[in-house]
Design a protein around this motif. Sequence first.
Motif, PDB file in Angstrom:
ATOM      1  N   LYS A  73      10.281   5.288  -1.574  1.00 57.48           N
ATOM      2  CA  LYS A  73       8.807   5.426  -1.730  1.00 57.48           C
ATOM      3  C   LYS A  73       7.929   4.782  -2.659  1.00 57.48           C
ATOM      4  CE  LYS A  73       9.824   9.478   1.626  1.00 57.48           C
ATOM      5  NZ  LYS A  73       8.711  10.623   1.362  1.00 57.48           N
ATOM      6  N   PRO A  74       6.930   3.654  -2.353  1.00 55.52           N
ATOM      7  CA  PRO A  74       6.132   2.954  -3.027  1.00 55.52           C
ATOM      8  C   PRO A  74       5.226   3.981  -3.039  1.00 55.52           C
ATOM      9  CG  PRO A  74       6.540   1.554  -1.295  1.00 55.52           C
ATOM     10  CD  PRO A  74       7.621   3.138  -1.237  1.00 55.52           C
ATOM     11  N   LEU A  75       4.220   4.358  -4.194  1.00 54.55           N
ATOM     12  CA  LEU A  75       4.083   4.869  -4.157  1.00 54.55           C
ATOM     13  C   LEU A  75       2.502   3.775  -5.000  1.00 54.55           C
ATOM     14  CD1 LEU A  75       0.795   7.469  -4.392  1.00 54.55           C
ATOM     15  CD2 LEU A  75       2.542   7.768  -6.764  1.00 54.55           C
ATOM     16  N   ILE A  76       1.587   3.065  -3.791  1.00 44.39           N
ATOM     17  CA  ILE A  76       1.193   2.101  -4.491  1.00 44.39           C
ATOM     18  C   ILE A  76      -0.322   2.494  -4.163  1.00 44.39           C
ATOM     19  CG2 ILE A  76      -0.170   0.016  -2.824  1.00 44.39           C
ATOM     20  CD1 ILE A  76       2.487   0.135  -0.751  1.00 44.39           C
ATOM     21  N   ALA A  77      -0.860   2.449  -5.375  1.00 42.53           N
ATOM     22  CA  ALA A  77      -2.449   2.460  -5.885  1.00 42.53           C
ATOM     23  C   ALA A  77      -2.992   1.336  -5.423  1.00 42.53           C
ATOM     24  CB  ALA A  77      -2.506   2.798  -8.325  1.00 42.53           C
ATOM     25  N   VAL A  78      -4.677   1.757  -4.998  1.00 40.91           N
ATOM     26  CA  VAL A  78      -5.476   0.826  -4.560  1.00 40.91           C
ATOM     27  C   VAL A  78      -6.967   1.151  -5.096  1.00 40.91           C
ATOM     28  CG1 VAL A  78      -4.153   0.860  -2.391  1.00 40.91           C
ATOM     29  CG2 VAL A  78      -5.495   2.204  -2.063  1.00 40.91           C
ATOM     30  N   ARG A  79      -7.908   0.489  -4.804  1.00 38.15           N
ATOM     31  CA  ARG A  79      -8.716   0.626  -5.366  1.00 38.15           C
ATOM     32  C   ARG A  79     -10.265   0.042  -4.465  1.00 38.15           C
ATOM     33  NH1 ARG A  79      -9.722   1.413 -11.516  1.00 38.15           N
ATOM     34  NH2 ARG A  79      -7.998   0.782 -12.529  1.00 38.15           N
ATOM     35  N   PRO A  80     -11.579   1.508  -3.798  1.00 38.91           N
ATOM     36  CA  PRO A  80     -12.216   0.822  -2.827  1.00 38.91           C
ATOM     37  C   PRO A  80     -12.820  -0.165  -4.180  1.00 38.91           C
ATOM     38  CG  PRO A  80     -10.877   2.890  -3.179  1.00 38.91           C
ATOM     39  CD  PRO A  80     -10.517   2.585  -4.574  1.00 38.91           C
ATOM     40  N   GLY A  81     -13.400  -1.504  -3.265  1.00 44.33           N
ATOM     41  CA  GLY A  81     -14.546  -2.094  -3.777  1.00 44.33           C
ATOM     42  C   GLY A  81     -13.352  -3.510  -3.848  1.00 44.33           C
ATOM     43  N   TYR A  82     -11.912  -3.460  -3.948  1.00 41.01           N
ATOM     44  CA  TYR A  82     -11.099  -3.967  -4.157  1.00 41.01           C
ATOM     45  C   TYR A  82     -10.708  -4.366  -2.952  1.00 41.01           C
ATOM     46  CZ  TYR A  82      -6.919  -6.586  -5.490  1.00 41.01           C
ATOM     47  OH  TYR A  82      -5.999  -7.174  -4.978  1.00 41.01           O
ATOM     48  N   TRP A  83     -11.048  -3.396  -2.551  1.00 44.93           N
ATOM     49  CA  TRP A  83      -9.618  -3.789  -0.617  1.00 44.93           C
ATOM     50  C   TRP A  83     -11.143  -3.345  -0.115  1.00 44.93           C
ATOM     51  CZ3 TRP A  83      -4.979  -4.551   1.752  1.00 44.93           C
ATOM     52  CH2 TRP A  83      -4.189  -5.073   0.321  1.00 44.93           C
ATOM     53  N   GLN A  84     -10.850  -3.411   1.276  1.00 45.06           N
ATOM     54  CA  GLN A  84     -12.357  -2.954   2.020  1.00 45.06           C
ATOM     55  C   GLN A  84     -11.382  -2.000   3.087  1.00 45.06           C
ATOM     56  OE1 GLN A  84     -15.643  -3.281   3.659  1.00 45.06           O
ATOM     57  NE2 GLN A  84     -15.806  -3.761   1.676  1.00 45.06           N
ATOM     58  N   PRO A  85     -11.948  -0.572   3.395  1.00 44.50           N
ATOM     59  CA  PRO A  85     -11.203   0.308   3.814  1.00 44.50           C
ATOM     60  C   PRO A  85     -10.384   0.295   5.189  1.00 44.50           C
ATOM     61  CG  PRO A  85     -13.069   0.777   4.397  1.00 44.50           C
ATOM     62  CD  PRO A  85     -13.492  -0.209   3.125  1.00 44.50           C
ATOM     63  N   ALA A  86     -11.078  -1.268   6.326  1.00 49.14           N
ATOM     64  CA  ALA A  86      -9.816  -1.162   7.639  1.00 49.14           C
ATOM     65  C   ALA A  86      -9.446  -2.316   7.111  1.00 49.14           C
ATOM     66  CB  ALA A  86     -10.792  -1.689   8.664  1.00 49.14           C
ATOM     67  N   HIS A  87      -9.450  -3.347   6.563  1.00 48.37           N
ATOM     68  CA  HIS A  87      -9.140  -3.958   5.767  1.00 48.37           C
ATOM     69  C   HIS A  87      -6.907  -3.547   4.879  1.00 48.37           C
ATOM     70  CE1 HIS A  87      -7.107  -8.343   3.131  1.00 48.37           C
ATOM     71  NE2 HIS A  87      -6.677  -7.544   3.908  1.00 48.37           N
ATOM     72  N   PHE A  88      -7.042  -2.275   4.178  1.00 43.12           N
ATOM     73  CA  PHE A  88      -6.224  -1.546   3.867  1.00 43.12           C
ATOM     74  C   PHE A  88      -5.864  -1.571   4.562  1.00 43.12           C
ATOM     75  CE2 PHE A  88      -4.479   2.700   2.289  1.00 43.12           C
ATOM     76  CZ  PHE A  88      -3.322   1.914   1.311  1.00 43.12           C
ATOM     77  N   ALA A  89      -6.912   0.258   5.764  1.00 42.07           N
ATOM     78  CA  ALA A  89      -5.845   1.012   6.235  1.00 42.07           C
ATOM     79  C   ALA A  89      -4.507  -0.052   7.595  1.00 42.07           C
ATOM     80  CB  ALA A  89      -6.610   1.379   7.234  1.00 42.07           C
ATOM     81  N   SER A  90      -4.949  -1.279   8.211  1.00 36.63           N
ATOM     82  CA  SER A  90      -4.497  -2.126   8.997  1.00 36.63           C
ATOM     83  C   SER A  90      -3.151  -2.240   8.247  1.00 36.63           C
ATOM     84  CB  SER A  90      -4.956  -3.392   9.270  1.00 36.63           C
ATOM     85  OG  SER A  90      -4.495  -4.098   9.424  1.00 36.63           O
ATOM     86  N   SER A  91      -2.908  -2.666   6.844  1.00 34.96           N
ATOM     87  CA  SER A  91      -1.747  -3.464   5.263  1.00 34.96           C
ATOM     88  C   SER A  91      -1.116  -2.226   5.613  1.00 34.96           C
ATOM     89  CB  SER A  91      -2.952  -3.803   4.916  1.00 34.96           C
ATOM     90  OG  SER A  91      -3.371  -4.625   4.398  1.00 34.96           O
ATOM     91  N   ALA A  92      -1.835  -1.348   5.268  1.00 36.54           N
ATOM     92  CA  ALA A  92      -0.767   0.163   4.954  1.00 36.54           C
ATOM     93  C   ALA A  92      -0.394   0.400   6.097  1.00 36.54           C
ATOM     94  CB  ALA A  92      -1.182   0.794   3.915  1.00 36.54           C
ATOM     95  N   ALA A  93      -0.948   0.261   6.842  1.00 40.50           N
ATOM     96  CA  ALA A  93      -0.256   0.494   8.656  1.00 40.50           C
ATOM     97  C   ALA A  93       0.971   0.113   8.827  1.00 40.50           C
ATOM     98  CB  ALA A  93      -1.508   1.518   9.366  1.00 40.50           C
ATOM     99  N   THR A  94       0.849  -1.201   8.938  1.00 41.48           N
ATOM    100  CA  THR A  94       1.869  -1.963   9.515  1.00 41.48           C
ATOM    101  C   THR A  94       3.040  -1.469   8.182  1.00 41.48           C
ATOM    102  OG1 THR A  94       0.135  -4.338   9.794  1.00 41.48           O
ATOM    103  CG2 THR A  94       2.501  -4.357   9.459  1.00 41.48           C
TER     104      THR A  94
END
Length: 361
Positions: A73-94
């Motif tokens: 299981k990768p625990l993927i660190a992400v930063r608001p401001g680097y990602w837009q939430p909808a873009h990240f939500a879609s990428s992570a859900a995929t």
Amino acid sequence: MSYLWYIPNQIEPGHRGDDTSGDEGWGTLDYSTDLARTAEDHGWEGALLGTGWGRPDTFTLGATLAARTTTFKPLIAVRPGYWQPAHFASSAATLDHLSGGRVLVNIVSGLDNLAAYGDYTTDPANRYERAREFVQLVRRLWTEENVTYKGEHFAVENSTVLPHPDGYCDRHPTLYFGGASEPAERVAAAEADVQLFWGEPLEGLAERIERLRKLEAKVERKHKPLEFGLRITTLIRDTTEEAWRDAEAKVAGMAEKAAAGPGRAATGNRRTAVGQRRLLELAERGEVLDTCLYTTPGTVGGGGAATTWLVGSADDVAQALRRYRELGISHFVLSDTPYKQEIIRIGDELLPKLRALESAR
């Protein structure tokens, strides 16, 4: 209970004193895959992936490691401001869908080289309010359809993420969150799944856990109760005496690098953060706190999870971690260097003891 390792995600060798030769392939896919597969083979559920501007992209690495492993299981660190939430939500859900539900997410709001990727939100209050909106919106996008949301920092209209995260009706990727300031704790109490702590003494973490539990009611938390995690360095050897001898030798080496000039010590960039200051101030209380919490690394350049170490035999460290478990901490992210060698040693010697203690509860 959850036990994760740490993969540095660095191109340059030598991270946190890892003296593995550069010929081993630091920064290559084969090198990171080898660490992930070794973790998988030695009892670890997955690993936190190091992040920061100037490192390989963490999400890309997490996706690739998920494809090259079976249970990792990768625990993927992400930063608001680097990602837009909808873009990240879609990428992570995929990725969660394709990997069979193996994605974990660490939301990071601490300062980085923000201007390098076009983020100019530096005020702490704004950063944490943005993080709150980010987590709130990502969670809704993972669990609802036709989401409309308008906040101070983000907005979407009739947004549906497809595919949904694996088994989205029952779960979504676990959201870890760090930070010791009051605004950070309010975000965690309201929106996170796991509040991740660094290695403080038991008394200090007991106080923080009590405060966060009270905050859950004050902020009218709408999710299942907040869980707690510990991110810390663990140095174990066959005997207590050998462990302390090696720990002191390693700290002496760090001190030599620090004396050699700026840029040589493993300092990191968090010394203004509330959580980092809390760790650095521990050395004023003594070199060793509780039973085996070593504070000296922070005085010679150790930063973040390497500021304090748990040192001792596998039994010593297992008992120390058991005491954290008794406070209510159920997620552990451990590491030491050299990374591959310690994945095996700690996985084979410490994890069975921890699981035996848990079974005996």
